[in-house]
Design a protein around this motif. Structure first.
Motif, mmCIF file in Angstrom:
data_model
loop_
_atom_site.group_PDB
_atom_site.id
_atom_site.type_symbol
_atom_site.label_atom_id
_atom_site.label_comp_id
_atom_site.label_asym_id
_atom_site.label_seq_id
_atom_site.Cartn_x
_atom_site.Cartn_y
_atom_site.Cartn_z
ATOM 1 N N TYR A 37 -27.195 39.905 19.388
ATOM 2 C CA TYR A 37 -26.175 39.704 20.121
ATOM 3 C C TYR A 37 -26.191 38.200 20.914
ATOM 4 O O TYR A 37 -25.181 37.824 20.840
ATOM 5 N N SER A 38 -27.256 38.177 21.474
ATOM 6 C CA SER A 38 -27.463 36.988 22.385
ATOM 7 C C SER A 38 -29.028 36.663 22.063
ATOM 8 O O SER A 38 -29.745 37.261 21.577
ATOM 9 N N ILE A 97 -23.678 32.516 31.242
ATOM 10 C CA ILE A 97 -23.808 33.131 29.894
ATOM 11 C C ILE A 97 -22.197 33.488 29.826
ATOM 12 O O ILE A 97 -21.202 33.221 30.438
ATOM 13 N N GLU A 98 -22.126 34.117 28.638
ATOM 14 C CA GLU A 98 -20.865 34.297 28.010
ATOM 15 C C GLU A 98 -20.437 35.613 28.550
ATOM 16 O O GLU A 98 -20.986 36.627 29.014
ATOM 17 N N GLN A 105 -22.677 36.313 20.531
ATOM 18 C CA GLN A 105 -21.911 35.314 21.488
ATOM 19 C C GLN A 105 -21.882 33.949 20.807
ATOM 20 O O GLN A 105 -22.613 33.651 19.856
ATOM 21 N N CYS A 144 -25.343 32.233 21.047
ATOM 22 C CA CYS A 144 -26.198 32.622 20.017
ATOM 23 C C CYS A 144 -25.921 32.150 18.646
ATOM 24 O O CYS A 144 -27.075 31.931 17.949
ATOM 25 N N SER A 186 -16.054 36.017 22.466
ATOM 26 C CA SER A 186 -16.261 35.618 23.824
ATOM 27 C C SER A 186 -14.993 35.608 24.562
ATOM 28 O O SER A 186 -14.000 35.392 24.025
#
Lengths: 952, 83
Positions: free
Chosen positions: A59-60, A273-274, A289, A292, A396
């Motif tokens: 995910y990230s 960060i998101e 994300q 990412c 996002s």
């Protein structure tokens, strides 16, 4: 999977690394993290979630969730997405029954109705008898990684402590500019960066990556900036103490290193960060994300999939879509929650590639069981929706400034309507913020804010402000228009929007309460996924203005840190006497006593029978160098002695040794030793080994109001000491000195100064072991020479070394106490039979302990020190065994079989009524299973009651 | 103990270089007529106020001086002497 060839890459595709995953050998490249290497090999499901065992993917790339926690080389909970790949690593998934793709516990996802928010508080307590087996089940189903109790962390763990004027947290463009600005003022700067390279927000975006690398080169050239990469912040504390830990690269000698910095000011430039978008199945593998997706391609050369749909809320999302399309990804469409306000050049870029841009649309549901295979998009204004097939969904809702360090340092956040985020509002003195953390987006503005913060941290003149773009307008959307049953607010704890509603319904209406009750942000991701979504979502659910709520205060550690890193280096630091090497060469078995290594035995026989008999019948040598030794002098020296010692020190005669004790204000013995008067205002005193380090502090503390003129020097390490003990001691000493050491000239209890050869000696006649003995204090550098002289002179008598254990037996036979063995927190001078030392003739000196000694001397129900003899010789209880009848009546401080006496004897502290001579005692030894040992109280000392031998 | 203590000899140093010596309770009282309760009070009872307190500190890893500072026990940091 073939890697893209790009200028922004941080991998070297030509250097391959082999590793195993679930037993299969796979290949990654140098520069990969474990997660990107697995991704390159087609792994899409990395783990199963805590509660529902839902599949989780990449995910990230910065570790805000526990999705990629795996077991690596036997170490559980390794964050694969931030851990560099090394050849030979053995990687295994955690918390799955079967495989991450086919977990047998996946059915739990359908039982979410039985697991509402806080369900464990209400269900897991009745019936109590069910808990032990239930706990076992829960642990197997909801654990995160298994640790073998025999596991030992391999490698070196180090520590480094730095002082700097400015500490910059974050090595992106703002952080680098702050560091350079402060450094150019001549200040020492420490720069901390979590990723393995400096560059941050510019690093992976062409052409900004060139600017990033140029700034990084400038930082490397700046002589007074010290950069730490692969270094994550743990905490920010009072007076700008910064703690961090650094992961060792393959060229570093350490696994991990603890970094502690004391700075005069701190610049926080941790970036942003998101903010995860909340929609149904928003954590399905394949959902990732913006950063990412873009960094998989730009940093690691991996296209995230075949066909992507993006649901974004800011221009970074559009940039990502255009960039990935350029690199060869099929972008099916882009949904943007904003109706207008997009960067027109990016809109054109998408149009030019034929990528549909749906303004005012958002992802509502991710389709696909184990991974994303499609997405339902919904319009925010109408009831229209459409379904698009894809295997990557980049989602996002906006940007969250990483403001955790600000709150950790005591700063406050406030909601900013323009950016839609919580920004720093109140900062403690000396703390500065810069870059994306302040809501900025424009590259020039980010760099300028960094320079500005660096100058303010340096307390330097600020440059003229240029007109640069301010913070970008941000999206305020939190949740897609969905019910939220499987819209996850916290991935780590499997907490959904529905769970948050349940918490609110039960009265938990503040972020602090919801966080703890519904478990939002309490997992290994340290709250990175819920982030600011928690207060924003709560405001929506409660119908309160968003300014009324704030994110919870971030707590240390900011990222999960291994205990081994916090423990640091594991070398044993100890002090050695000047005789250490020769004692070992003579066969000494060394043991730690406090900070010292001392000789405990000189043979394999731990009863030390030979050593004891040698001292009683012949002569032995003991290294007593660890004894505390002090010089105390000055016009008020005797006043200081009167205050601290219980005895009357005013009438000490030169040449006489005075044994006394120090008590605390409760009258309890804290130290004992001897005092010698060497001149008019000149004293030499000894203390126990264990208390030596506290002596100067003790004297100074208890005289701190008096303003007396005296000085003290700790000579413990400056002097060594040798004990020559036994009936033949004098014969040995006579051979090495011309001084008259006969009993007439040098009797028991006196002090003499003479020379051994040319070595100056301070000598005392003492009787700790109950034989004639000479304690010889010589300067440390001469101690070995003095020992050698005595050993040579004693050779004809068969002189032998004796150690601490033999000394222990010998002194026990004389009933002499050792502070800390026969004394403890509760034992006054009277209790241990030393009340005779206390002088009542000096109340005006306010001796420490005198008040309590007076108040306790007739107090009943106190412990008393007694000697005892075992009924059965050889049946010796262990030290610390307790004396019992119907209750515990005391304990044994030491017990040994005495070959001298042919009996087992010992010392004990017992309740006063049991202290009468002849009283029978019953002793309970740990593990005796009720079979008590019997003894009888006898008078002390056991050996030579008249004390004639030591006076010979 | 992350805060700094200002030693009168050595200047501001890390707090873990020092040993804490308790609240300032003044010099030892006279021993005449001292009751058990009054002595227990002097030795063991602390006021423990949340606020600025006068305390004794000893520079154990430095100059070995005993000195007093004013410290705010709610923030742990040194403070100005109260008016």
């Amino acid at each position: 999977m073939k890697r893209l060839q790009l200028a922004t890459l941080r991998i070297d595709a030509s250097r391959k690394l082999s590793f195993t995953y679930r037993g299969r050998t796979l290949e990654g490249v140098h520069g990969d993290t474990i997660a990107t290497a697995l991704y390159a090999n087609g792994v899409r499901v990395f783990s199963r979630s805590l509660k529902y065992h839902r599949p989780r993917g990449l995910y990230s790339l910065d570790g805000e969730s526990a999705n990629t926690l795996m077991s690596v080389d036997g170490v559980p909970n390794v964050l694969a997405e931030t851990t560099p790949l090394r050849g030979g690593m053995k990687v295994e998934p955690q918390n799955v029954v079967g495989s991450p793709e086919r977990d047998a516990l996946g059915f739990l996802d359908r039982l979410d109705g039985f697991m509402p928010a806080g369900f464990y508080y209400r269900t897991m307590h009745k019936p109590a008898a069910l808990w032990p087996p239930a706990a076992g089940v829960v642990r197997r189903m909801a654990g995160v990684g298994k640790l073998d109790p025999g596991f030992r962390a391999a490698g070196r763990y180090e520590e480094t402590y730095l002082n700097a004027e400015v500490c910059v947290v974050g090595g992106g463009p703002a952080g680098m500019q702050a560091a350079l600005a402060a450094a150019r003022q001549g200040l020492r700067v420490v720069l901390l960066e979590r990723r393995p390279w400096l560059g941050g927000f510019f690093e992976y975006r062409a052409p900004l990556h060139e600017r990033a690398r140029r700034l990084a080169a400038e930082v490397a050239e700046a002589g007074n900036v010290r950069s730490f990469c692969s270094t994550a912040l743990i905490g920010l504390y009072n007076d700008h103490l910064v703690t961090a830990f650094q992961a060792g690269t393959d060229t570093d000698p350490f696994e991990e290193r603890y970094v502690e910095i004391r700075a005069a000011s701190v610049v926080v430039a941790t970036g942003a960060i998101e903010r995860p978008l909340l929609f149904e199945n928003n954590e399905r593998p394949g959902v990732m994300q913006v950063g990412c997706a873009q960094r998989l391609a730009r940093t690691y050369g991996l296209l995230p999939g075949k066909t992507a749909v993006l649901s974004v809320a800011h221009d970074l999302g559009l940039e990502c879509a255009a960039d990935l399309a350029e690199l060869g990804l099929d972008v099916a469409c882009v949904a943007d929650v904003r109706e207008e306000g997009q960067d027109e050049s990016l809109v054109r870029a998408l149009a030019g590639r034929g990528i549909p841009l749906l303004r005012g649309w958002v992802a509502a549901e991710a389709k696909g069981r184990r991974a994303v295979d499609g997405v339902v998009l919904r319009s925010l204004s109408e009831t229209a929706s459409k379904e698009v097939a894809c295997d990557v969904l980049v989602a996002s809702a906006g940007v969250t400034p990483l403001a955790g360090p600000v709150t950790m340092a005591g700063g406050k956040l406030a909601y900013d309507a323009h950016t839609g985020a919580y920004l720093a509002a109140e900062l403690p003195p000396g703390l500065h913020v810069a870059g994306r953390l302040t809501g900025l987006h424009d590259p020039a503005a980010i760099e300028a804010s960094g320079r500005h913060a660096g100058l303010r941290a340096a307390e330097a003149k600020l440059e003229e402000p240029r007109s640069l773009p301010g913070p970008a307008r941000g999206s305020t959307l939190v949740m897609a228009p969905v019910e939220g049953r499987k819209a996850f607010v916290c991935f780590d704890e499997d907490t959904t929007v529905k769970n948050v509603r349940q918490a609110v319904e039960q009265g938990f209406d503040r972020p602090e309460l919801v966080k703890r009750f519904a478990a939002v942000g309490t997992g290994p991701g340290q709250g990175g996924i819920p982030g600011h979504n928690l207060p924003l979502l709560l405001a929506e659910l409660l119908g309160e203005p968003v300014t009324a709520l704030r994110p919870t205060t971030a707590r240390s550690p900011a990222v999960a840190v291994g205990l081994a890193a916090l423990a640091g280096s594991r070398h044993d630091m100890c002090k050695r006497t000047p005789l250490h090497d020769s004692q070992k060469a003579s066969g000494a078995v060394m043991r730690r006593i406090g900070p010292w290594q001392r000789a405990r035995y000189f043979s394999a026989d731990t009863t030390c029978r030979a050593e004891v008999e040698n001292v009683r019948t012949n002569v032995g040598l003991l290294d007593a160098s660890t004894l505390g030794k002090f010089r105390l002098w000055g016009p008020d020296a005797v006043k200081a002695l009167q205050r601290v010692y219980v005895s009357d020190m005013s009438k000490l005669k030169p040449g006489r040794v005075k044994y006394s004790a120090m008590c605390n204000d409760d009258g309890c013995v804290v130290d004992d030793g001897i005092v010698v008067r060497r001149g008019e205002d000149e004293y030499y005193l000894t203390t126990t080994t264990g208390r030596a380090g506290e002596t100067v502090q003790w004297f100074r503390y208890h005289t701190r109001y008096d303003g007396w003129d005296y000085k003290m020097v700790n000579l413990t390490d400056a002097y060594g000491a040798v004990n020559v003990a036994g009936p033949n001691a004098r014969k040995v000493l006579e051979k090495v000195t011309d001084a008259d050491v006969s009993n007439a000239a040098f009797p028991f209890g006196t002090y003499r100064e003479f020379v051994l050869g040319t070595i100056p000696v301070r000598a005392m006649r003492l009787g700790f072991v109950g034989e004639p003995s000479f304690e010889l204090h010589v300067p440390a550098s001469f101690t070995q020479a003095a020992w050698d002289l005595l050993a040579e002179a004693g050779a004809e008598h068969g002189v032998k070394s004796f150690g601490v254990e033999a000394q222990n037996v010998l002194r026990m036979e004389k009933g002499h106490l050792i502070v800390g063995s026969e004394t403890e927190q509760r034992t006054t001078l009277h209790d241990v039979g030393l009340g005779f030392l206390w002088s009542r003739k000096k109340p005006e000196m306010k001796t420490v302990g005198a008040v309590a000694l007076r108040q306790t001397e007739d107090q009943p129900d106190r412990l008393k020190l007694v000697g005892f003899r075992m009924d059965v010789p050889g049946e010796t209880p262990r030290d610390g065994s307790i004396v019992v009848d119907e209750k515990i009546r005391g304990y044994v401080s030491i017990a040994r079989y005495s070959s001298t006496l042919g009996q087992s004897v010992g010392l004990a502290l017992v309740d006063a009524p049991l202290a009468e001579e002849g009283t029978a005692l019953k002793i309970y030894e740990d593990g005796c299973k009720g079979k008590l040992k019997r003894a009888r109280v006898v008078s002390l000392p056991f050996y030579d009651p008249a004390g004639e031998r030591m006076r010979m | 103990m992350s805060f700094l203590i200002t030693c009168p000899t050595c200047g501001p140093r890390n707090a873990y270089e020092f040993r804490y010596g308790g609240e300032d309770k003044g010099p030892r009282p006279a021993e005449d007529g001292m009751t058990v309760e009054a002595w227990m009070d002097y030795v063991h009872r602390n006021r423990s106020v949340p606020g600025v307190v006068k305390e004794w500190w000893f520079h154990r890893d430095g100059c070995a001086t005993w000195f007093t500072v004013y410290r705010d026990t709610t923030t742990n940091r040194e403070a100005e002497a109260p008016p």
